[in-house]
Motif scaffolding. Sequence first.
Motif, short mmCIF file in Angstrom:
data_model
loop_
_atom_site.label_atom_id
_atom_site.label_comp_id
_atom_site.label_asym_id
_atom_site.label_seq_id
_atom_site.Cartn_x
_atom_site.Cartn_y
_atom_site.Cartn_z
N ASN A 49 -35.16 8.07 3.70
CA ASN A 49 -36.14 8.34 2.66
C ASN A 49 -37.20 7.24 2.64
N GLN A 91 -30.37 9.98 -0.48
CA GLN A 91 -31.79 9.87 -0.77
C GLN A 91 -32.16 8.78 -1.75
N HIS A 328 -37.03 17.94 7.81
CA HIS A 328 -36.84 16.74 6.99
C HIS A 328 -36.84 15.49 7.88
N ARG A 332 -40.32 10.31 5.90
CA ARG A 332 -41.08 11.02 4.87
C ARG A 332 -40.48 10.68 3.51
N LYS A 333 -41.23 10.86 2.46
CA LYS A 333 -40.75 10.56 1.11
C LYS A 333 -40.13 11.82 0.50
N TYR A 334 -38.96 11.65 -0.15
CA TYR A 334 -38.21 12.81 -0.64
C TYR A 334 -37.63 12.57 -2.03
N HIS A 336 -34.71 15.17 -4.20
CA HIS A 336 -34.01 16.44 -4.36
C HIS A 336 -33.23 16.42 -5.67
N ASP A 364 -43.57 20.56 -1.25
CA ASP A 364 -42.69 20.72 -2.40
C ASP A 364 -42.27 22.18 -2.51
N GLU A 395 -36.94 20.51 -4.29
CA GLU A 395 -37.26 19.52 -3.27
C GLU A 395 -38.72 19.08 -3.36
N ALA A 397 -41.35 16.63 -1.30
CA ALA A 397 -41.51 15.93 -0.03
C ALA A 397 -42.99 15.68 0.19
#
Length: 471
Positions: A49, A91, A328, A332-334, A336, A364, A395, A397
């Motif tokens: 993440n 995450q 995924h 990348r920034k996540y 959930h 998203d 989610e 993202a």
Amino acid sequence: ASDMSERMHPLGVVGGIGEEAIGGLAGGLDGDLVLPDDDAYDGARDVWNGLVNRYPAVVVRAAAAEDVAAGVAFAREHDLPLSVRAGAHEQSGSAVADNGVVIHLGELDHLRVDPDAGVAEVGPGNTTADALAATQEHGLAFPTGSAGAPGVAGTTLNGGVGWIRRKHGLAVDALRRVEMVTAEGEVVSASPDEHADLFRGIRGAGGSFGIVTDFEFDCYEVGPIVGGLSVFYPLDDAAEVFAAFREFTADAPREATVICNYGEIPAVPGMPPALHGTPAVGLIGCYAGDPEAGMETFAPLRDVADPLVDNSEPVPYEMLHELGTMLHPWGRKYVHRSVFVDDLTDDLQAFLRDRTEAAPGPMDGVGVWQMGGAVAEGTDTAYAWRDEPYLVVVEGAWESHDSPEHLAWARETERKLRARGGEGAYPGYLGVEPQPWEEWNEQAYGEELDRLRELKRRYDPDGVFGGPIDA
């Protein structure tokens, strides 16, 4: 969560411990000790993440369970926070403790398959893709997550919700035995016959009670080719697609597992570039049986309206997980979040569409995961939500540096789902923002919580392993 990527480098922490103590730890390891001035340091603290950027004091790159025990003892002796880095996909970033000790399990990547017995022994350093590559050689698999890149360890200990869940259950249902290191530094075996209470607790309650250094799974006949569903419709057809999904899941065969995703067509191989970013509702599924029977089973879901793209076909089981990895990527920034729901009402459909249209970014989205089947019939474990027929996963993202709007959208969507009657949460999808664990305990563990707290008091009364279960 904005400060998660603005940590200060704690070079002074190591000096504060003292060279003699550092040297003693390093000299007693079969593996390596990584310090902040080592070339390997940034790689050892890196996680999936991109929101998370933390600086541990030391990283114990373990080569054996005894190294794990040494790292635990060191953290306790010097009163440092302890974390465990296996696949590094959790995450919230709990795999890396700021100014603390990281137990890095990447070198514990042994993987042995006995096809005659239908058993796989898997080290915590393996990813889902690693495990599938070994087991699929024999037409076997054990339940894992739905993407290839996440580690077997974190996926399993939170429950393990994957593509064969309705046919073969969760990862925790296939788990036969583990070797693990306790808070006291003892290396123990846990199974239905040894430390049975501990074995039950780790199957669904994450790493709250120890550090698993070896997993043993039952394997099932799966693939190597399965029926694959991948069809995307215009978002304007969402009501009809949702109704078809509802009808299909009401009496779907156990071999079939389907997700209904609200979002946009992703920029991955197989998707026409001209359609990338087009608002859509997608149906993605796996049929864990005869591939041609699977394609017949999925036929009604491919003829709901005029699809934007239909890539449904028999596919290698491993490819389904490769798709999850492509969707995924690392860095990348996540965020959930998750909520279980009982019914797929028209009102819920309208809400999901509204929230999708309100999303701040193109990556998203919201997915409705079909549960039931073998999940509802699983063995006695700490996984708390077996009877729930659907899991809604929210989610967020994004690639940019700004995050508040994505985090706020995910939080608001999840909270509104609860206000509409949703409950619970999947332990691996609890968001990323710092918040009191009390708020999430009941949602993640429900009626299991009191029993898990008692187990925590017995095996980790000092909270060495942290996590959501408090003593």
